[in-house]
Design a protein around this motif. Structure first.
Motif, short mmCIF file in Angstrom:
data_model
loop_
_atom_site.label_atom_id
_atom_site.label_comp_id
_atom_site.label_asym_id
_atom_site.label_seq_id
_atom_site.Cartn_x
_atom_site.Cartn_y
_atom_site.Cartn_z
N THR A 256 -23.55 -6.17 43.91
CA THR A 256 -23.66 -7.52 44.55
C THR A 256 -24.31 -7.64 45.74
O THR A 256 -25.25 -8.54 46.02
CB THR A 256 -22.18 -7.92 44.89
OG1 THR A 256 -21.24 -7.97 43.72
CG2 THR A 256 -22.00 -9.28 45.54
N SER A 257 -24.32 -6.67 46.80
CA SER A 257 -25.23 -6.66 48.01
C SER A 257 -26.62 -6.53 47.65
O SER A 257 -27.36 -7.39 48.26
CB SER A 257 -24.78 -5.59 48.82
OG SER A 257 -25.68 -5.45 49.93
N LEU B 79 -36.60 -5.98 43.31
CA LEU B 79 -35.63 -4.94 43.95
C LEU B 79 -35.88 -3.79 44.97
O LEU B 79 -35.31 -3.19 45.53
CB LEU B 79 -34.75 -4.46 42.76
CG LEU B 79 -34.15 -5.35 41.76
CD1 LEU B 79 -33.39 -4.69 40.63
CD2 LEU B 79 -33.30 -6.45 42.56
N ARG B 80 -37.33 -3.66 44.95
CA ARG B 80 -37.90 -2.36 45.53
C ARG B 80 -37.58 -2.41 47.09
O ARG B 80 -37.06 -1.32 47.51
CB ARG B 80 -39.37 -2.76 45.43
CG ARG B 80 -40.18 -1.55 44.57
CD ARG B 80 -41.52 -1.61 44.61
NE ARG B 80 -42.09 -1.28 43.15
CZ ARG B 80 -43.23 -1.57 42.85
NH1 ARG B 80 -44.11 -2.13 43.63
NH2 ARG B 80 -43.76 -1.35 41.57
N ASN C 86 -31.88 -24.52 40.97
CA ASN C 86 -31.23 -24.18 39.53
C ASN C 86 -31.86 -23.07 39.04
O ASN C 86 -30.86 -22.00 38.64
CB ASN C 86 -31.33 -25.22 38.43
CG ASN C 86 -30.60 -26.79 38.74
OD1 ASN C 86 -29.69 -26.52 39.48
ND2 ASN C 86 -31.02 -27.57 37.99
N ASP C 87 -33.06 -22.70 38.96
CA ASP C 87 -33.54 -21.59 38.33
C ASP C 87 -33.21 -20.33 39.26
O ASP C 87 -33.15 -19.04 38.82
CB ASP C 87 -35.21 -21.62 38.38
CG ASP C 87 -35.60 -22.58 36.97
OD1 ASP C 87 -35.04 -22.35 35.97
OD2 ASP C 87 -36.23 -23.84 37.31
N ILE C 88 -33.23 -20.35 40.48
CA ILE C 88 -33.05 -19.19 41.27
C ILE C 88 -31.53 -18.87 41.27
O ILE C 88 -31.14 -17.70 40.96
CB ILE C 88 -33.39 -19.72 42.80
CG1 ILE C 88 -34.95 -19.43 43.02
CG2 ILE C 88 -32.71 -18.35 43.59
CD1 ILE C 88 -35.38 -20.02 44.24
N ASP C 89 -30.39 -19.93 41.32
CA ASP C 89 -29.18 -19.62 40.91
C ASP C 89 -28.92 -19.23 39.69
O ASP C 89 -28.19 -17.94 39.49
CB ASP C 89 -28.38 -21.03 40.85
CG ASP C 89 -28.42 -21.45 42.60
OD1 ASP C 89 -28.60 -20.71 43.30
OD2 ASP C 89 -28.02 -22.81 42.77
N ASN C 90 -29.63 -19.51 38.68
CA ASN C 90 -29.53 -18.63 37.41
C ASN C 90 -30.02 -17.24 37.35
O ASN C 90 -29.25 -16.43 36.67
CB ASN C 90 -30.03 -19.84 36.18
CG ASN C 90 -29.93 -18.99 34.64
OD1 ASN C 90 -28.82 -18.98 34.23
ND2 ASN C 90 -31.08 -18.67 34.06
N LEU C 91 -30.73 -17.10 38.04
CA LEU C 91 -31.55 -15.87 37.90
C LEU C 91 -30.41 -15.03 38.56
O LEU C 91 -30.32 -13.66 38.18
CB LEU C 91 -33.07 -15.90 38.83
CG LEU C 91 -33.59 -14.41 39.17
CD1 LEU C 91 -33.88 -13.91 37.87
CD2 LEU C 91 -34.68 -14.80 40.06
N SER D 217 -29.29 -9.82 48.14
CA SER D 217 -30.38 -9.53 49.07
C SER D 217 -31.69 -9.67 48.59
O SER D 217 -32.62 -10.37 49.25
CB SER D 217 -30.32 -8.00 49.52
OG SER D 217 -29.11 -7.64 50.28
N ALA D 218 -31.78 -9.55 47.29
CA ALA D 218 -33.04 -9.83 46.47
C ALA D 218 -33.35 -11.26 46.39
O ALA D 218 -34.38 -11.71 46.64
CB ALA D 218 -32.90 -8.89 45.45
N VAL D 219 -32.13 -11.91 46.12
CA VAL D 219 -32.28 -13.36 45.62
C VAL D 219 -32.52 -13.99 47.15
O VAL D 219 -33.22 -14.99 47.17
CB VAL D 219 -31.06 -13.76 45.18
CG1 VAL D 219 -31.04 -15.44 45.04
CG2 VAL D 219 -30.84 -13.28 43.75
N TYR D 220 -31.88 -13.79 48.04
CA TYR D 220 -32.17 -13.98 49.47
C TYR D 220 -33.74 -14.03 49.99
O TYR D 220 -34.29 -14.95 50.37
CB TYR D 220 -31.28 -13.34 50.57
CG TYR D 220 -31.54 -13.95 51.97
CD1 TYR D 220 -31.05 -14.74 52.46
CD2 TYR D 220 -32.49 -12.92 52.53
CE1 TYR D 220 -31.29 -15.25 53.86
CE2 TYR D 220 -32.66 -13.08 54.00
CZ TYR D 220 -32.03 -14.32 54.59
OH TYR D 220 -32.54 -14.61 55.87
#
Length: 629
Positions: A131-132, A20-21, A171-176, A136-139
């Protein structure tokens, strides 16, 4: 596969938070808005307590004689021996003979309503920022994973089932993402609420605040114990998900073979076994972690009872007003609720961290050798390839290629033959730097390919593999895949030269015919022809043909051979073949056994030598005669 034991939860959680940095500004915004929203919400009960006191004072004051003073009423009660009631009246803001001041009560209620509206507005903006922030972090994480996959060597994919890799990437990234989305803002709000409520409780009554805090250690202890038992089950859940996905992917891609060999029941049995394992792990993980919230609610109810009883005694003693107790009970509920929420979010957080660790394991996998800082390249690519004492092994204790030396002159066609597992495909994989050699060196026009940029090296090389690969798109797009900025006429020219045009013309949409990634709308031979046309259009300096005609009929094979002869003109070509009839015209034939070149020469020379090549040729000739008979 990841181990089914408790992982490094703290380390993985810290690494997850470091994602998140880059969104530090948004994170600060979430914290500021959360603080403002919680501060306004926490102040509300204290202000609302004023309305309760006004109503209580009005109800009591209306029943007292007008004109008397509060001090006189209190003194009269003490004289009658009614000390408790006197203490309550003494604490309350009573005006004898005066009823409820509805104007003042209404002002208090409007003020509280305004506070809650503004707090909700801040909360709404905080949710949007969260949400943003998360997306953004997951992106960025998805992009990092995609870039990592491009840097991983083929060794990694050789040892990992495709379904397992896909499970980590999807799956793992979506769950994260889901876990972060549901826990980040709520944890921030809950922690700030706990702090704010504690401050207000101590301001109202330090004694009641200490009593309320007595339940916190019990809550933490229970949550930690339950969470420790749940964590291994979440690890097992996501590890089993990867196994199940790998099995499904394998059974789906080999669906026809599963049916042909009558392995449907075995495949279904394996699916049921893994599905049952996943069910049990998921059930245990969710059930164990799900007991946290009821346990927290039970402790919260005990806290509520203690506060209500002792608060009533404090009102009776005149130490607190009724409004203060009412506010404190609200704060007590507000205090236990975020603690319960934090505990109930433990299952989501544990599940998310378990997925994060699997993704981190992918990101931490050993990468291929980095590109040289100052890559070299031949001034002019003629196509001279040399192997100098090259050694390579897939497994450290299993030698494959040892001290292999070879010189291929520009424009030569080199055929590589030998039994399965002899190292034929490995040889060209080393040339393409799909694998790095252990010892020795390989040069292209005198330049060590280890000092060249991989993209630059492969840009000069064209490949046609035994397993034809097509992607979802039109036939023209598939042919043009290996070249940049080509025209339709150039695509047609390449297709005509490789005999693709003849069957494309019979299709309703011609070159605009859409095929899927399995090439279901064209035959196996036609798929192979399209890949040959792709290589033809790329016009590489070095051409690699790995069993390129294995999936076509005899007539098509002849046509492809003619196209290949034209394609190979002026190019260094490596042809891997099992059917020796297809490589009779090769300039040099290499016969490999156990990673070594045991014979080398042209077709006639090797045939008359009576060695390994002669035996291979005789065996194929005898097999062909047997099939004819």
């Amino acid at each position: 596969m990841p181990p089914e034991k408790a992982m490094d939860f703290k380390g993985s959680l810290g690494r997850l938070l470091r994602l998140l940095r880059p969104q530090q500004a948004q994170l600060i915004g979430v914290l500021v808005l959360g603080t403002l929203s919680v501060a306004l919400t926490v102040i509300g009960p204290k202000i609302l307590a004023r309305a309760t006191d006004l109503i209580f004072a009005g109800v009591i004051g209306k029943n007292l004689p007008a004109g008397a003073t509060k001090e006189a009423v209190v003194a009269g009660l003490r004289a009658q021996g009614n000390t408790t009631l006197a203490d309550i009246f003494q604490r309350a803001d009573i005006v004898p003979g005066q009823g409820i001041d509805f104007t003042a009560v209404g002002q208090v209620l409007l003020l509280v309503l305004a506070l809650y509206v503004v707090a909700s507005f801040f909360g709404l903006i905080q949710a949007r920022l969260t949400t943003s922030l998360v997306q953004s972090a997951v992106y960025s994480l998805r992009r990092e994973v995609e870039e990592k996959l491009a840097r991983l060597p083929l060794r990694y994919f050789d040892r990992q089932p495709r379904g397992e890799v896909l499970s980590r990437v999807t799956n793992d990234i979506d769950n994260l993402a889901q876990s972060l989305q549901q826990t980040l803002a709520q944890i921030v709000t809950s922690v700030l609420t706990v702090i704010g409520v504690l401050v207000m409780m101590f301001l109202i009554s330090p004694l009641l605040a200490i009593i309320a805090l007595l339940t916190v250690p019990a809550s933490v202890f229970i949550a930690a114990k339950i969470g420790k038992r749940a964590q291994p089950q979440f690890i097992k859940q996501w590890a089993t998900t990867g196994k199940l996905n790998a099995h499904i992917e394998e059974m789906y891609t080999g669906h026809s073979l599963v049916k042909v060999f009558g392995r449907r029941e075995e495949a279904e049995a394996m699916f049921r076994e893994q599905n049952d394992t996943l069910y049990n792990a998921s059930f245990r993980a969710q059930f164990i972690s799900g007991t946290i919230q009821p346990a927290m609610m039970f402790i919260g109810n005990l806290n509520y009872v203690l506060v209500a009883v002792i608060g009533a005694l404090r009102v009776a003693s005149g130490s607190l007003t009724l409004g203060d107790v009412q506010a404190f009970i609200q704060y007590s509920r507000q205090f236990s609720q975020p603690v319960t929420q934090i505990a109930s979010m433990a299952n989501l957080l544990q599940s998310g961290v378990a997925s994060a660790e699997r993704v981190f394991a992918l990101l931490d996998a050993k990468e291929q050798e980095p590109e040289p800082e100052r890559p070299e390249r031949p001034a002019v690519v003629h196509g001279k390839v040399e192997f100098h004492d090259v050694s390579f092994r897939y497994l450290e204790d299993t030698p494959l290629i040892e001290d292999l030396s070879l010189t291929v002159e520009p424009g030569q066609t080199v055929a590589i033959v030998g039994p399965t597992g002899a190292g034929k495909t490995t040889l060209v994989n080393l040339l393409m730097r799909f694998y790095e050699i252990d010892n020795g060196r390989i040069t292209l026009d005198g330049v060590d390919i280890a000092k060249m940029d991989r993209e630059d090296l492969r840009d000069k090389t064209g490949m046609v593999l035994q397993d034809a690969w097509l992607f979802g798109g039109t036939i023209e797009e598939n042919i043009a895949y290996g070249a940049d900025d080509v025209t339709h006429d150039e695509v047609v020219e390449a297709a005509t030269a490789t005999y693709v045009d003849r069957f494309v013309r019979t299709l309703p949409d011609g070159y605009d015919t859409v095929i899927d990634d399995e090439g279901g709308t064209v035959s196996a031979g036609e798929k192979q022809l399209i890949t040959v046309a792709r290589a033809f259009l790329a016009k590489p300096a070095i051409l690699i043909l790995d069993e390129a005609t294995s999936s076509v009929d005899t007539r098509t094979e002849v046509l492809i051979q003619r196209a290949m002869n034209s394609l190979r003109q002026g190019r260094t070509s490596f042809v891997i073949a099992h059917r020796l009839s297809t490589i009779r015209d090769a300039d040099v034939i290499l016969v490999m056994e156990s990673g070594r070149i045991v014979e080398q020469g042209d077709h006639e020379t090797l045939l008359h030598a009576g060695g390994a090549y002669s035996r291979l040729y005789a065996a194929q000739f005898a097999e062909a005669m047997a099939e004819t008979d």
